[in-house]
Design an enzyme around this catalytic site. Structure first.
Site, PDB file in Angstrom:
ATOM      1  N   ASN A   9       0.862  -1.180   0.000  1.00 17.01           N
ATOM      2  CA  ASN A   9       0.000   0.000   0.000  1.00 17.01           C
ATOM      3  C   ASN A   9       0.901   1.233   0.000  1.00 17.01           C
ATOM      4  O   ASN A   9       1.517   1.545   1.010  1.00 17.01           O
ATOM      5  CB  ASN A   9      -0.898  -0.028   1.249  1.00 17.01           C
ATOM      6  CG  ASN A   9      -1.729   1.236   1.384  1.00 17.01           C
ATOM      7  OD1 ASN A   9      -1.765   2.072   0.483  1.00 17.01           O
ATOM      8  ND2 ASN A   9      -2.402   1.377   2.520  1.00 17.01           N
ATOM      9  N   LYS A  11       0.055   4.223  -0.198  1.00 13.17           N
ATOM     10  CA  LYS A  11      -0.612   5.378   0.417  1.00 13.17           C
ATOM     11  C   LYS A  11      -0.472   6.605  -0.504  1.00 13.17           C
ATOM     12  O   LYS A  11      -0.512   6.465  -1.727  1.00 13.17           O
ATOM     13  CB  LYS A  11      -0.057   5.609   1.822  1.00 13.17           C
ATOM     14  CG  LYS A  11      -0.137   4.328   2.678  1.00 13.17           C
ATOM     15  CD  LYS A  11       0.069   4.514   4.137  1.00 13.17           C
ATOM     16  CE  LYS A  11      -0.094   3.168   4.837  1.00 13.17           C
ATOM     17  NZ  LYS A  11      -0.034   3.258   6.282  1.00 13.17           N
ATOM     18  N   HIS A  94      -9.481   1.129   4.983  1.00 13.89           N
ATOM     19  CA  HIS A  94      -8.196   1.315   5.683  1.00 13.89           C
ATOM     20  C   HIS A  94      -8.416   2.247   6.879  1.00 13.89           C
ATOM     21  O   HIS A  94      -9.223   3.176   6.814  1.00 13.89           O
ATOM     22  CB  HIS A  94      -7.159   1.907   4.717  1.00 13.89           C
ATOM     23  CG  HIS A  94      -5.782   1.856   5.267  1.00 13.89           C
ATOM     24  ND1 HIS A  94      -5.327   2.754   6.198  1.00 13.89           N
ATOM     25  CD2 HIS A  94      -4.759   0.991   5.047  1.00 13.89           C
ATOM     26  CE1 HIS A  94      -4.066   2.448   6.525  1.00 13.89           C
ATOM     27  NE2 HIS A  94      -3.710   1.370   5.840  1.00 13.89           N
ATOM     28  N   GLU A  96      -6.774   4.633   7.961  1.00 13.71           N
ATOM     29  CA  GLU A  96      -6.548   6.061   7.681  1.00 13.71           C
ATOM     30  C   GLU A  96      -7.795   6.688   7.062  1.00 13.71           C
ATOM     31  O   GLU A  96      -8.034   7.882   7.207  1.00 13.71           O
ATOM     32  CB  GLU A  96      -5.302   6.227   6.786  1.00 13.71           C
ATOM     33  CG  GLU A  96      -4.030   5.949   7.579  1.00 13.71           C
ATOM     34  CD  GLU A  96      -2.866   5.431   6.748  1.00 13.71           C
ATOM     35  OE1 GLU A  96      -2.883   5.518   5.517  1.00 13.71           O
ATOM     36  OE2 GLU A  96      -1.922   4.906   7.382  1.00 13.71           O
ATOM     37  N   GLU A 161      -5.231  -4.890  10.512  1.00 15.82           N
ATOM     38  CA  GLU A 161      -4.219  -3.850  10.676  1.00 15.82           C
ATOM     39  C   GLU A 161      -4.461  -3.113  11.986  1.00 15.82           C
ATOM     40  O   GLU A 161      -5.258  -2.154  12.023  1.00 15.82           O
ATOM     41  CB  GLU A 161      -4.284  -2.855   9.507  1.00 15.82           C
ATOM     42  CG  GLU A 161      -3.999  -3.469   8.157  1.00 15.82           C
ATOM     43  CD  GLU A 161      -3.395  -2.448   7.190  1.00 15.82           C
ATOM     44  OE1 GLU A 161      -2.408  -2.799   6.544  1.00 15.82           O
ATOM     45  OE2 GLU A 161      -3.892  -1.316   7.112  1.00 15.82           O
ATOM     46  N   GLY A 167       2.673   2.304  10.716  1.00 12.76           N
ATOM     47  CA  GLY A 167       3.595   3.428  10.566  1.00 12.76           C
ATOM     48  C   GLY A 167       4.341   3.784  11.835  1.00 12.76           C
ATOM     49  O   GLY A 167       5.013   4.806  11.898  1.00 12.76           O
ATOM     50  N   SER A 206       3.546  -2.240  10.176  1.00 11.80           N
ATOM     51  CA  SER A 206       5.005  -2.308  10.321  1.00 11.80           C
ATOM     52  C   SER A 206       5.581  -3.681   9.949  1.00 11.80           C
ATOM     53  O   SER A 206       6.483  -4.179  10.620  1.00 11.80           O
ATOM     54  CB  SER A 206       5.426  -1.907  11.743  1.00 11.80           C
ATOM     55  OG  SER A 206       5.039  -0.570  12.001  1.00 11.80           O
TER      56      SER A 206
HETATM   57  P1  13P Z   1       3.160   0.330   7.640  1.00  8.19           P
HETATM   58  O1  13P Z   1       3.680  -0.950   7.050  1.00  8.19           O
HETATM   59  O2  13P Z   1       3.913   1.542   7.177  1.00  8.19           O
HETATM   60  O3  13P Z   1       3.036   0.234   9.131  1.00  8.19           O
HETATM   61  O4  13P Z   1       1.676   0.545   7.081  1.00  8.19           O
HETATM   62  C1  13P Z   1       0.761  -0.511   7.170  1.00  8.19           C
HETATM   63  C2  13P Z   1      -0.445  -0.163   6.404  1.00  8.19           C
HETATM   64  O5  13P Z   1      -1.185   0.742   6.737  1.00  8.19           O
HETATM   65  C3  13P Z   1      -0.717  -0.927   5.168  1.00  8.19           C
HETATM   66  O6  13P Z   1      -1.988  -0.671   4.668  1.00  8.19           O
END
Ligand code: 13P
Length: 244
Positions: A9, A11, A94, A96, A161, A167, A206
């Site tokens: 992803n 983002k 997601h 976010e 997740e 992150g 992560s």
């Molecule tokens: P990270 O791997 O940067 O923690 O992000 C995970 C994520 O949100 C994947 O959709």
């Protein structure tokens, strides 16, 4: 036997030149014979990635789609458009996006639109740190699943997740992740028994080259949804190699 999957992803990161370099490097270093390898660039770069990845076996996912049919919805992207441009998957719900106000019912409506367009949704669920610390992690994830399970279809994936691991560099331990994945599979077994065994459950939060193998070794972890590490070709390729 569930086929492994590693999805990146991206983002809201990248530029034309950065993405050209990344996909070229991935095409040279990633093996797609034993594992579904998927990348999910921002919308403006989907076409570029589709062209660069042609013939490599690397698949394409959108990061979101509209719940509506093509029409007067300024700023939205229809699921049919993602399918048209070569996506097979779409990431939905997601954290976010949920933090920005997306609700369970909106995620369910988008998933329905995605399936209608022939896409396979990657449905994200996960609890916050506060919810985990107060012992509500399973209840929160289960409540998110309630909204999605009714219409779950073959080919849908679920990505666990935990928000506190996204992150942050803090990963769920393989045991913590497996515990939740096993809860998710048990939930599916209760509500969609025909799909429970074959639905692929991805872990995200992560995932890095040095922790992927331990996570993927768990019984109910069928792969990963990778954020930060998917922007580095070497790291992403190492995570793909860690998939069984
Ligand atoms: P990270 O791997 O940067 O923690 O992000 C995970 C994520 O949100 C994947 O959709």
């Amino acid at each position: 036997m569930r086929r492994s999957v590693v999805a990146g992803n991206w983002k809201m990161y990248g530029s034309g030149s950065m993405i050209e370099g990344l996909v070229t490097a991935l095409a040279a270093s990633v093996a797609t014979d034993a594992c579904d390898v998927i990348v999910s660039p921002p919308f403006p770069y989907l076409s570029l990635v589709q062209q660069l990845a042609k013939g490599t076996g690397i698949g394409l996912a959108g990061q979101n789609c509209s719940a509506f049919e093509p029409g007067a919805h300024t700023g939205e992207v229809a699921a049919a458009m993602l399918a048209d441009i070569g996506c097979q998957w779409v990431i939905l719900g997601h954290s976010e996006r949920r933090q920005a106000g997306e609700t369970d019912s909106e995620v369910a409506a988008k998933a329905a639109a995605a399936r209608q367009a022939g896409l396979q949704p990657i449905l994200c669920v996960g609890e916050t740190l506060e919810q985990r610390q107060s012992g509500d992690a399973v209840a929160v994830v289960t409540a998110q699943l309630e909204a999605l399970v009714v219409d779950l279809a073959a080919g849908d994936m679920i990505a666990y997740e935990p928000v506190w691991a996204i992150g942050t560099g803090e990963t769920a331990t393989p045991e913590q992740a497996q515990e939740m994945h096993s809860e998710i599979r048990a939930f599916l077994a209760k509500h969609q028994p025909a799909l429970a065994e074959d639905t692929r459950l991805l872990y995200g939060g992560s995932v890095k080259a040095d922790n992927a193998a331990a996570l993927f070794a768990e019984q109910d972890i069928d792969g990963g949804l990778v954020g930060g590490a998917s922007l580095q070709a070497d790291d992403f390729a190492a995570i793909v190699r860690a998939a069984p």
